[in-house]
Design an enzyme around this catalytic site. Structure first.
Site, PDB file in Angstrom:
ATOM      1  N   CYS A 105      28.226 -20.470   3.000  1.00  0.00           N
ATOM      2  CA  CYS A 105      28.605 -19.877   4.291  1.00  0.00           C
ATOM      3  C   CYS A 105      28.509 -20.923   5.415  1.00  0.00           C
ATOM      4  CB  CYS A 105      27.741 -18.648   4.545  1.00  0.00           C
ATOM      5  SG  CYS A 105      28.443 -17.541   5.757  1.00  0.00           S
ATOM      6  N   HIS A 110      27.913 -15.330  -0.775  1.00  0.00           N
ATOM      7  CA  HIS A 110      26.463 -15.566  -0.842  1.00  0.00           C
ATOM      8  C   HIS A 110      25.872 -15.270  -2.214  1.00  0.00           C
ATOM      9  CE1 HIS A 110      25.505 -16.215   3.438  1.00  0.00           C
ATOM     10  NE2 HIS A 110      26.565 -15.461   3.671  1.00  0.00           N
ATOM     11  N   GLU A 122      22.986 -16.064  -3.324  1.00  0.00           N
ATOM     12  CA  GLU A 122      21.553 -15.749  -3.217  1.00  0.00           C
ATOM     13  C   GLU A 122      21.327 -14.276  -2.895  1.00  0.00           C
ATOM     14  OE1 GLU A 122      23.347 -17.006  -0.901  1.00  0.00           O
ATOM     15  OE2 GLU A 122      22.577 -16.548   1.118  1.00  0.00           O
TER      16      GLU A 122
END
Lengths: 244, 83
Positions: free
Chosen positions: A92, A209, A211
């Site tokens: 990002c 993302h 994570e």
């Protein structure tokens, strides 16, 4: 995993980073690796095995997203780290920092909808010629969330040609069945690009993302594949070094 | 040494779509300004610089644009130097 297999991940923290703790949690608690926050004033990241540039709004997105962060003291060292062939992943805002620093080609512009896109998307794996998709196959489809206002990837026709020819396009936004459509593209990025690597395949920038989808409790686990690919590569690299 | 006022205009390249400009164009049409054919949005950066002469200033500001003030992948810039 035995203790000797633990690798050192460094998470770079800029003023305004806000996904640094999510990355730390995933790497430390989900994957059992060593992890450290690195303030952007650090000048040596050589002791790490992998560097993560997390998401957020570094420097409040002043001037252009990622532009000020790309000039922080730590970035010179991250460049050296990347040139040595070690893995660097920018997620990002981290992707925005990587294009501004010149480690990856192109630019990230405002979403064509002008809206902040915060939702789950499908990604098609386009290349496994790199450290980050080693555990995947071309054509695999991943469910991963995005959350950004400026993820509209742009580059010159020559750069785009080179990205395609060198298999540097790693992920494209797609429909559930893998079709590349304008509707499945959350930001208007060129050729539905969601993530690219450098030519050597050791620097990845991606808007979604991983994570945020590495545990069951978060309703998705396919982000794991990216971190697991990095760890597999580090294992392989270590074995080769041990043998040499 | 003289003090110079420098204005840097940063604009998206013509080939780059400007969704913000398009939205403003629609809003202008909604206000009744139908004769507006296009709107593009850029940035104006003002700098105060003390240096020897205008030529040197221009050269340095061009450098600053390439390195930081503009992103040459998507933006064009114009530098105006005034004493």
């Amino acid at each position: 995993m035995s203790k000797s297999d633990m690798y050192k991940f460094g998470i770079v923290v800029f003023p305004g980073s806000n996904c640094d703790h999510d990355c730390y949690h995933a790497i430390k608690n989900v994957f059992g690796q060593q992890c450290e926050f690195l303030w952007h004033h650090e000048t040596d990241v050589g002791r790490f095995d992998c560097i993560v540039l997390p998401g957020g709004f570094s420097y409040g997105d002043y001037l252009r997203t990622g532009s000020i962060a790309s000039l922080s003291p730590i970035m010179k060292s991250v460049e050296k780290f990347a040139q040595a062939g070690k893995p660097v992943i920018g997620i990002c805002n981290g992707f925005q920092v990587l294009v501004e620093s010149g480690l990856l080609p192109g630019a990230l512009m405002k979403n064509s909808s002008l809206k902040f896109a915060c939702k789950w998307v499908h990604l098609r794996v386009e290349s496994t010629n790199n450290i980050f998709t080693e555990n995947m196959k071309v054509g695999d489809i991943l469910d991963i969330p995005v959350a950004h206002g400026e993820g509209n990837y742009f580059c010159t026709p020559n750069e785009l040609k080179a990205l395609n020819e060198n298999s540097q396009i790693v992920f494209r936004y797609c429909e559930k069945n893998g079709d590349l459509t304008p509707e499945s593209n959350p930001n208007g990025s060129i050729e539905n690009i969601a993530g690219i690597t450098n030519q050597a395949g050791n620097v990845l920038g991606m808007m979604p993302h991983p994570e945020r989808c590495s545990e069951e409790i978060l309703n998705g686990t396919q982000g794991r594949l990216i971190f697991e690919s990095i760890i597999s590569w580090l294992n392989l690299n270590k074995k080769e070094k041990d043998r040499a | 040494m003289k003090e110079f006022k420098v204005k840097v205009e940063v604009k998206l390249k013509p080939v780059v779509l400007d969704p913000q400009g398009k939205t403003v164009l629609t809003a202008l049409h909604n206000l009744g300004y139908e004769k507006v054919d296009d709107a593009r949005i850029g940035k104006l950066i003002e700098l105060k610089i003390t240096d020897e002469d205008a030529g040197k200033v221009k050269e340095r500001v061009n450098d600053m644009c390439m390195k930081l003030l503009a992103n040459p992948v998507i933006e064009d810039f114009v530098v105006n130097v005034e004493e």
